[in-house]
Design a protein around this motif. Structure first.
Motif, PDB file in Angstrom:
ATOM      1  N   ASP A  38       0.708  -1.238   0.053  1.00  0.00           N
ATOM      2  CA  ASP A  38       0.171  -0.083   0.096  1.00  0.00           C
ATOM      3  C   ASP A  38       0.950   1.324   0.025  1.00  0.00           C
ATOM      4  O   ASP A  38       0.416   2.279  -0.179  1.00  0.00           O
ATOM      5  CB  ASP A  38      -1.001  -0.012   1.151  1.00  0.00           C
ATOM      6  N   VAL A  39       2.128   0.984   0.383  1.00  0.00           N
ATOM      7  CA  VAL A  39       2.924   2.277   0.375  1.00  0.00           C
ATOM      8  C   VAL A  39       4.008   2.250  -0.773  1.00  0.00           C
ATOM      9  O   VAL A  39       4.136   3.458  -1.439  1.00  0.00           O
ATOM     10  CB  VAL A  39       3.808   2.129   1.455  1.00  0.00           C
ATOM     11  N   CYS A  40       4.487   1.136  -1.257  1.00  0.00           N
ATOM     12  CA  CYS A  40       5.385   1.303  -2.458  1.00  0.00           C
ATOM     13  C   CYS A  40       4.879   1.812  -3.629  1.00  0.00           C
ATOM     14  O   CYS A  40       3.651   1.593  -4.089  1.00  0.00           O
ATOM     15  CB  CYS A  40       5.635  -0.541  -2.714  1.00  0.00           C
ATOM     16  N   ILE A  41       5.730   2.678  -4.453  1.00  0.00           N
ATOM     17  CA  ILE A  41       5.214   3.266  -5.653  1.00  0.00           C
ATOM     18  C   ILE A  41       6.137   2.884  -6.532  1.00  0.00           C
ATOM     19  O   ILE A  41       6.000   3.394  -7.880  1.00  0.00           O
ATOM     20  CB  ILE A  41       5.606   4.923  -5.392  1.00  0.00           C
ATOM     21  N   ASP A  42       6.503   1.602  -6.683  1.00  0.00           N
ATOM     22  CA  ASP A  42       7.021   0.788  -7.896  1.00  0.00           C
ATOM     23  C   ASP A  42       8.025   1.740  -8.467  1.00  0.00           C
ATOM     24  O   ASP A  42       8.211   1.685  -9.833  1.00  0.00           O
ATOM     25  CB  ASP A  42       5.937   0.707  -8.722  1.00  0.00           C
ATOM     26  N   CYS A  43       9.128   2.233  -7.879  1.00  0.00           N
ATOM     27  CA  CYS A  43      10.027   2.962  -8.418  1.00  0.00           C
ATOM     28  C   CYS A  43      11.106   2.003  -8.590  1.00  0.00           C
ATOM     29  O   CYS A  43      12.167   2.682  -9.401  1.00  0.00           O
ATOM     30  CB  CYS A  43      10.422   4.136  -7.305  1.00  0.00           C
ATOM     31  N   ILE A  44      11.299   0.823  -8.320  1.00  0.00           N
ATOM     32  CA  ILE A  44      12.278   0.023  -8.552  1.00  0.00           C
ATOM     33  C   ILE A  44      13.935   0.187  -8.092  1.00  0.00           C
ATOM     34  O   ILE A  44      14.704  -0.507  -8.276  1.00  0.00           O
ATOM     35  CB  ILE A  44      12.450  -0.524 -10.135  1.00  0.00           C
ATOM     36  N   ALA A  45      13.984   1.424  -7.333  1.00  0.00           N
ATOM     37  CA  ALA A  45      15.275   1.610  -6.833  1.00  0.00           C
ATOM     38  C   ALA A  45      15.738   0.438  -5.781  1.00  0.00           C
ATOM     39  O   ALA A  45      17.039   0.281  -5.979  1.00  0.00           O
ATOM     40  CB  ALA A  45      15.204   2.906  -6.095  1.00  0.00           C
ATOM     41  N   CYS A  46      14.796  -0.435  -5.238  1.00  0.00           N
ATOM     42  CA  CYS A  46      15.326  -1.225  -4.093  1.00  0.00           C
ATOM     43  C   CYS A  46      15.785  -2.472  -4.781  1.00  0.00           C
ATOM     44  O   CYS A  46      16.765  -3.323  -4.402  1.00  0.00           O
ATOM     45  CB  CYS A  46      14.282  -1.644  -3.336  1.00  0.00           C
ATOM     46  N   VAL A  47      15.295  -2.907  -6.183  1.00  0.00           N
ATOM     47  CA  VAL A  47      15.745  -4.256  -6.746  1.00  0.00           C
ATOM     48  C   VAL A  47      17.255  -4.160  -6.821  1.00  0.00           C
ATOM     49  O   VAL A  47      17.855  -5.321  -6.664  1.00  0.00           O
ATOM     50  CB  VAL A  47      14.950  -4.029  -8.179  1.00  0.00           C
ATOM     51  N   ALA A  48      17.862  -3.006  -7.483  1.00  0.00           N
ATOM     52  CA  ALA A  48      19.472  -3.063  -7.743  1.00  0.00           C
ATOM     53  C   ALA A  48      20.197  -3.073  -6.360  1.00  0.00           C
ATOM     54  O   ALA A  48      21.385  -3.624  -6.629  1.00  0.00           O
ATOM     55  CB  ALA A  48      19.734  -1.941  -8.655  1.00  0.00           C
ATOM     56  N   GLU A  49      19.569  -2.609  -5.363  1.00  0.00           N
ATOM     57  CA  GLU A  49      20.463  -2.619  -4.055  1.00  0.00           C
ATOM     58  C   GLU A  49      20.376  -4.035  -3.609  1.00  0.00           C
ATOM     59  O   GLU A  49      21.263  -4.019  -2.777  1.00  0.00           O
ATOM     60  CB  GLU A  49      19.979  -1.566  -3.243  1.00  0.00           C
ATOM     61  N   CYS A  50      19.445  -5.009  -3.759  1.00  0.00           N
ATOM     62  CA  CYS A  50      19.625  -6.086  -3.029  1.00  0.00           C
ATOM     63  C   CYS A  50      20.636  -7.096  -3.568  1.00  0.00           C
ATOM     64  O   CYS A  50      20.433  -7.704  -4.449  1.00  0.00           O
ATOM     65  CB  CYS A  50      18.273  -6.914  -3.354  1.00  0.00           C
ATOM     66  N   PRO A  51      21.662  -7.588  -2.458  1.00  0.00           N
ATOM     67  CA  PRO A  51      22.772  -8.627  -2.944  1.00  0.00           C
ATOM     68  C   PRO A  51      22.317  -9.765  -3.059  1.00  0.00           C
ATOM     69  O   PRO A  51      23.284 -10.505  -3.642  1.00  0.00           O
ATOM     70  CB  PRO A  51      23.681  -8.162  -1.938  1.00  0.00           C
ATOM     71  N   VAL A  52      21.236 -10.513  -2.870  1.00  0.00           N
ATOM     72  CA  VAL A  52      20.726 -11.541  -2.980  1.00  0.00           C
ATOM     73  C   VAL A  52      19.569 -11.739  -3.822  1.00  0.00           C
ATOM     74  O   VAL A  52      18.861 -12.904  -3.953  1.00  0.00           O
ATOM     75  CB  VAL A  52      20.414 -12.311  -1.716  1.00  0.00           C
ATOM     76  N   ALA A  53      19.257 -10.704  -4.564  1.00  0.00           N
ATOM     77  CA  ALA A  53      18.214 -10.711  -5.693  1.00  0.00           C
ATOM     78  C   ALA A  53      16.927 -11.496  -5.018  1.00  0.00           C
ATOM     79  O   ALA A  53      16.169 -12.115  -5.625  1.00  0.00           O
ATOM     80  CB  ALA A  53      18.565 -11.546  -7.081  1.00  0.00           C
TER      81      ALA A  53
END
Length: 108
Positions: A38-53
């Motif tokens: 309900d808060v996520c705005i789908d900006c995708i910034a977090c995806v690249a930061e996750c070292p374990v995908a």
């Protein structure tokens, strides 16, 4: 659309993703992070930061991980928001490539 944290995060809990989230959508449990849909705005910034995908767009979550869609929404209601990076769990390197970790998820 929203993003979803999946099984790869269990027992790793890298928090690089939380600092890049512009809307503070991440919530922290004992050994796992979740994203409040309900808060996520789908900006995708977090995806690249996750070292374990561990983070996927909801429509791209693998079939074997679909239960995490509901789990993220459910646990986000109860767990506190996290906005600052912390050290990963002590055994994160060991758990990074382990699969089938759902039974290790700690939640009420």
């Amino acid at each position: 659309m929203t993003h979803v944290v999946t099984e790869s995060c269990i027992n790793c809990k890298h928090t690089d993703c939380v600092e890049v989230c512009p809307v503070d959508a991440f919530h922290e449990g004992p050994n796992f992070l979740v994203i409040d849909p309900d808060v996520c705005i789908d900006c995708i910034a977090c995806v690249a930061e996750c070292p374990v995908a561990a983070i996927y767009v909801d429509s791209d979550v693998p079939a074997s991980q679909r239960q995490f869609l509901a789990l993220n929404a459910e646990l986000a209601r109860d767990w506190p928001v996290i906005v600052r990076k912390r050290e990963p769990l002590p055994d994160a390197a060991h758990w990074a490539d382990v699969t089938g970790k759902i039974d290790h998820l700690q939640h009420p």
